[in-house]
Enzyme design. Structure first.
Site, PDB file in Angstrom:
ATOM      1  N   GLN A  72      46.345  52.537  27.058  1.00 58.08           N
ATOM      2  CA  GLN A  72      45.332  51.835  27.851  1.00 58.08           C
ATOM      3  C   GLN A  72      44.139  51.489  26.949  1.00 58.08           C
ATOM      4  O   GLN A  72      43.760  52.330  26.124  1.00 58.08           O
ATOM      5  CB  GLN A  72      44.849  52.709  29.010  1.00 58.08           C
ATOM      6  CG  GLN A  72      44.104  51.919  30.064  1.00 58.08           C
ATOM      7  CD  GLN A  72      43.573  52.789  31.211  1.00 58.08           C
ATOM      8  OE1 GLN A  72      43.575  54.013  31.115  1.00 58.08           O
ATOM      9  NE2 GLN A  72      43.127  52.162  32.272  1.00 58.08           N
ATOM     10  N   GLU A 113      46.218  59.138  32.493  1.00 62.01           N
ATOM     11  CA  GLU A 113      47.129  59.328  33.618  1.00 62.01           C
ATOM     12  C   GLU A 113      48.549  58.832  33.353  1.00 62.01           C
ATOM     13  O   GLU A 113      49.144  58.170  34.208  1.00 62.01           O
ATOM     14  CB  GLU A 113      46.544  58.615  34.840  1.00 62.01           C
ATOM     15  CG  GLU A 113      46.448  57.076  34.755  1.00 62.01           C
ATOM     16  CD  GLU A 113      45.157  56.542  34.130  1.00 62.01           C
ATOM     17  OE1 GLU A 113      44.543  57.253  33.330  1.00 62.01           O
ATOM     18  OE2 GLU A 113      44.786  55.401  34.451  1.00 62.01           O
ATOM     19  N   HIS A 158      41.450  64.331  38.724  1.00 57.37           N
ATOM     20  CA  HIS A 158      41.239  62.905  38.462  1.00 57.37           C
ATOM     21  C   HIS A 158      42.542  62.237  37.992  1.00 57.37           C
ATOM     22  O   HIS A 158      42.966  61.223  38.560  1.00 57.37           O
ATOM     23  CB  HIS A 158      40.129  62.739  37.408  1.00 57.37           C
ATOM     24  CG  HIS A 158      39.856  61.316  37.038  1.00 57.37           C
ATOM     25  ND1 HIS A 158      38.845  60.573  37.609  1.00 57.37           N
ATOM     26  CD2 HIS A 158      40.466  60.473  36.165  1.00 57.37           C
ATOM     27  CE1 HIS A 158      38.849  59.358  37.107  1.00 57.37           C
ATOM     28  NE2 HIS A 158      39.826  59.273  36.221  1.00 57.37           N
ATOM     29  N   GLU A 159      43.158  62.819  36.980  1.00 56.98           N
ATOM     30  CA  GLU A 159      44.376  62.180  36.447  1.00 56.98           C
ATOM     31  C   GLU A 159      45.504  62.214  37.471  1.00 56.98           C
ATOM     32  O   GLU A 159      46.275  61.270  37.587  1.00 56.98           O
ATOM     33  CB  GLU A 159      44.799  62.834  35.123  1.00 56.98           C
ATOM     34  CG  GLU A 159      43.730  62.854  34.023  1.00 56.98           C
ATOM     35  CD  GLU A 159      43.020  61.522  33.794  1.00 56.98           C
ATOM     36  OE1 GLU A 159      43.604  60.455  34.078  1.00 56.98           O
ATOM     37  OE2 GLU A 159      41.855  61.546  33.324  1.00 56.98           O
ATOM     38  N   HIS A 170      45.161  59.433  39.934  1.00 57.03           N
ATOM     39  CA  HIS A 170      45.652  58.141  39.430  1.00 57.03           C
ATOM     40  C   HIS A 170      47.120  57.902  39.781  1.00 57.03           C
ATOM     41  O   HIS A 170      47.583  56.755  39.728  1.00 57.03           O
ATOM     42  CB  HIS A 170      45.513  58.073  37.903  1.00 57.03           C
ATOM     43  CG  HIS A 170      44.196  57.553  37.414  1.00 57.03           C
ATOM     44  ND1 HIS A 170      43.691  56.337  37.793  1.00 57.03           N
ATOM     45  CD2 HIS A 170      43.303  58.084  36.532  1.00 57.03           C
ATOM     46  CE1 HIS A 170      42.526  56.132  37.167  1.00 57.03           C
ATOM     47  NE2 HIS A 170      42.262  57.183  36.400  1.00 57.03           N
ATOM     48  N   GLU A 224      39.445  53.054  38.633  1.00 56.38           N
ATOM     49  CA  GLU A 224      38.642  54.255  38.355  1.00 56.38           C
ATOM     50  C   GLU A 224      37.730  54.672  39.514  1.00 56.38           C
ATOM     51  O   GLU A 224      37.584  55.858  39.783  1.00 56.38           O
ATOM     52  CB  GLU A 224      37.835  54.066  37.068  1.00 56.38           C
ATOM     53  CG  GLU A 224      38.706  53.923  35.819  1.00 56.38           C
ATOM     54  CD  GLU A 224      39.600  55.120  35.524  1.00 56.38           C
ATOM     55  OE1 GLU A 224      39.366  56.214  36.067  1.00 56.38           O
ATOM     56  OE2 GLU A 224      40.559  54.943  34.740  1.00 56.38           O
ATOM     57  N   TYR A 274      33.459  53.728  37.179  1.00 50.45           N
ATOM     58  CA  TYR A 274      33.779  55.046  37.742  1.00 50.45           C
ATOM     59  C   TYR A 274      32.831  55.408  38.885  1.00 50.45           C
ATOM     60  O   TYR A 274      33.240  55.631  40.012  1.00 50.45           O
ATOM     61  CB  TYR A 274      33.651  56.127  36.662  1.00 50.45           C
ATOM     62  CG  TYR A 274      34.746  56.099  35.623  1.00 50.45           C
ATOM     63  CD1 TYR A 274      34.702  55.195  34.572  1.00 50.45           C
ATOM     64  CD2 TYR A 274      35.811  56.974  35.689  1.00 50.45           C
ATOM     65  CE1 TYR A 274      35.701  55.169  33.605  1.00 50.45           C
ATOM     66  CE2 TYR A 274      36.820  56.961  34.723  1.00 50.45           C
ATOM     67  CZ  TYR A 274      36.751  56.055  33.689  1.00 50.45           C
ATOM     68  OH  TYR A 274      37.737  56.027  32.747  1.00 50.45           O
TER      69      TYR A 274
END
Ligand code: BES
Ligand code: ZN
Length: 624
Positions: free
Chosen positions: A160, A291, A315-316, A319, A338, A404
């Protein structure tokens, strides 16, 4: 209905030459979004599946690959275009044409060069023989000394946003999905894992590994890591990979992972990817986490020993829905990936650890957001828009707190306005009905207006201003972190009276409370810093977030004892989120000589994405 639209687009391409652009009304029926960061024209010819063989050579630091792409093309299409960046293309063949004459476009500094491959309507496979270059930006080749156990070299990829093209000729846009099978050959004592099914739990003595990804993913989620790693199971479908000396610590740190998955599924529906594992990478990994489907790539700086930094895992994991299931159509829509993920992360944290805890995280994010918006408003106000325009820019420029945390606060405001029940029902439906598809900012606004908000609510929230306006709207929600009230009082007592927090207070505080305490203190004198360090040993903290927060006042005040700690940290840790503010503190307090000296030593340890940011920040010029 949708099928018809696709057929219309296909037929349209069929009766036109390659160069012809569809007219405006027809454009809306196209299957793929127009992505300014990819040369590919998937509406003419698109990849569907990849069979790849990769030979990973640690001596030459080169990957040699044979990529067999299964493609689909519109009637009359005469070529398929791939993105590449410094790839050595040896040969290209097709199933109906044998070896074909391919061509490469001139190189664009940001996008690389397009690989044009002639095809016919009969072409179903395009096979590309290639090798990576020594400066492949996605790849980080590490020497044994740069790993936790120091036993063997390591390779990690970070694709990414548009770096997949530096290790794989691909159609490198977030909207172009494909399934894949990979055979990877690595040195015999090393293990390989990928963002796919089939990750090994034991070393394969012959160094050969096979993977299969049955769910279609975009290229930015292609990932590979190779090194001396071991596996430990956590739950039935979860586990951790890490170097042998830290794998048990990691398994213990991530023990709540199954609870997080249950919480996420309860909120927004079943986890779609089979297994969920985490690999803890060497410290030079440029991000906190990435992620990659089925296997989150993570920095070791979240191993605090007390599970206090596991919101990154939430968080990951989040995703797996926001981003990996419903994907930003282009990098201009990055906030959809995000912002939704931070919102979802917060909900997981609240569900597993309680509202008081998650509000501390939200409050830290809120403070950071206010600072960043204020900074951007001097000269870069455009970059505070959620709907950012990255034309002619690197998508990396969009990776800011805005996507974010402005994104998060916007979604939080919607939740606040309509209530949780309505918002959760909307979100669950959003993830289900758009799974494995892309989302644009415009389509999301339409969905909000058609499926969730009344016209009054649209107005009350100020949807347009939030998305297309600069700065932070007045009605931005303010998290209510009750546990920070005591912290703020303690910080002000120290500032005014010099009174330290009591040992009772100190013992009860989590690392988030300490972070808040340090941030609240602002600028301090060397005497004040000395008193704090003697009492709480911040300079020796094993918690990377506390340490990085502590670097701010100490660097700025010229507190000598922190110098070797800063140097050691900057040399070993490559996580950009920590590097940027630390080097900035050095520069802003007239210590640019020191910053440059440390950077000179540290730079070889950084991944290309961190290096590019720090080169800019430190005005670094490569020696000729
Ligand atoms: N997908 C991002 C990392 C990323 C974004 C890499 C854009 C390259 C381009 C990942 O999910 C992320 O947001 N990581 C954060 C973690 C965090 C906000 C908890 C990070 O690395 O700090
Ligand atoms: Zn993220």
């Amino acid at each position: 209905m949708k099928k018809l639209a696709i057929l219309a687009a296909v037929a349209l391409v069929g009766c036109q030459s390659n160069e012809t652009q569809p007219s405006e009304s027809e454009e809306t029926t196209m299957k793929y979004a127009n992505d300014i960061h990819s040369f590919s024209k998937p509406n003419e010819a698109a990849v569907k599946h990849l069979d790849i063989f990769l030979d990973v050579n640690f001596d030459t630091k080169i990957i040699t690959g044979v990529a067999d792409w299964t493609i689909e093309s519109a009637k009359g299409a005469t070529e398929i275009i791939f993105d590449t960046y410094h790839l050595g293309i040896e040969s290209v063949s097709t199933d109906d044409g044998g070896q074909v004459d391919f061509s490469m476009s001139d190189e664009d500094e940001i996008l690389g060069s397009a690989l044009h491959v002639p095809i016919t309507n009969e072409t179903k496979h395009v096979v590309i023989n290639y090798e990576t270059s020594s400066d492949a930006k996605a790849l980080q080749w590490l020497d044994p000394e740069q790993t936790s156990s120091k036993t063997a070299p390591f390779l990690l990829t970070q694709s990414q946003a548009i770096l997949a093209r530096t290790w794989l000729p691909c159609q490198d846009g977030p909207g172009i999905r494909f399934t894949y099978k990979a055979e990877v050959k690595v040195p015999e004592n090393l293990m390989a894992v990928m963002s796919a099914g089939g990750n090994p739990t034991e070393l394969h003595p012959d160094g050969s590994y096979n993977f299969e990804m049955p769910q279609a993913i975009p290229s930015y989620l292609m990932a590979l890591a190779v090194g001396d790693i071991e596996f430990r199971a956590i739950g039935e479908n979860t586990g951790v990979y890490a170097g042998p000396t830290i794998v048990d610590t990691a398994a213990c740190e991530f023990a709540d992972i199954d609870a997080m998955i249950s919480a996420a599924e309860d909120l927004y529906g079943p986890y779609a990817w089979g297994r969920y594992d985490i690999i803890v990478l060497p410290a030079s990994f440029p991000f906190g986490g990435m992620e990659n489907p089925r296997i989150t790539f993570a920095t070791p700086t979240i191993l605090a020993g007390d599970r206090s930094l596991v919101s990154l895992v939430a968080h990951e994991l989040a995703h797996s829905w926001s981003g990996n299931l419903v994907t930003n159509a282009t990098w201009n829509d990055f906030w959809l990936n995000e912002g939704f993920t931070v919102y979802f992360e917060q909900r997981i944290m609240e569900s597993v650890y309680g509202r008081e805890y998650s509000e501390m995280l939200a409050s830290l994010a809120h403070e950071g957001l206010k600072d960043e918006v204020a900074e951007f408003m001097h000269g870069h106000a455009e970059d505070t828009k959620l709907a950012i325009d990255l034309t002619d820019r690197n998508p990396d420029d969009g990776v800011t707190t805005i996507a974010y945390d402005k994104g998060y606060h916007f979604l939080r405001l919607i939740e606040q306005t309509v209530g949780r029940d309505r918002f959760d029902a909307f979100l669950k439906n959003y993830f289900t009905s758009h799974a494995f598809q892309v989302m644009t900012t415009e389509e999301f606004v339409n969905l909000l207006e058609s499926d969730l908000l009344t016209p009054e609510e649209v107005k009350e929230i100020g949807v347009q201003e939030w998305i297309y306006g600069t700065g932070l709207p007045e009605n931005c929600p303010v998290p209510n972190a009750v546990r920070f009230e005591k912290v703020d009082a303690a910080a002000s007592l120290f500032k005014t009276e010099g009174t330290l927090p009591t040992s009772e207070e100190a013992a009860a505080w989590s690392s988030h409370e300490w972070m808040r305490f340090i941030q609240e203190l602002g600028e301090l004198s060397v005497d004040q810093l000395t008193a704090l360090d003697n009492a709480f040993h911040f300079s020796k903290s094993g918690n990377s977030e506390i340490l990085a927060a502590w670097f701010q006042p100490t660097i700025r005040a010229g507190y000598e004892p922190v110098r070797p700690v800063v140097e050691d940290f900057l040399i070993h840790v490559g996580r950009r989120k920590f590097l940027t503010p630390t080097y900035k503190a050095m520069l802003e307090s007239d210590k640019s000589e020191w910053a440059k000296e440390v950077y000179q030593k540290a730079r070889p340890n950084y991944h290309a994405v961190a290096r590019e940011t720090m080169d800019d920040l430190l005005d670094y010029q490569m020696a000729e």
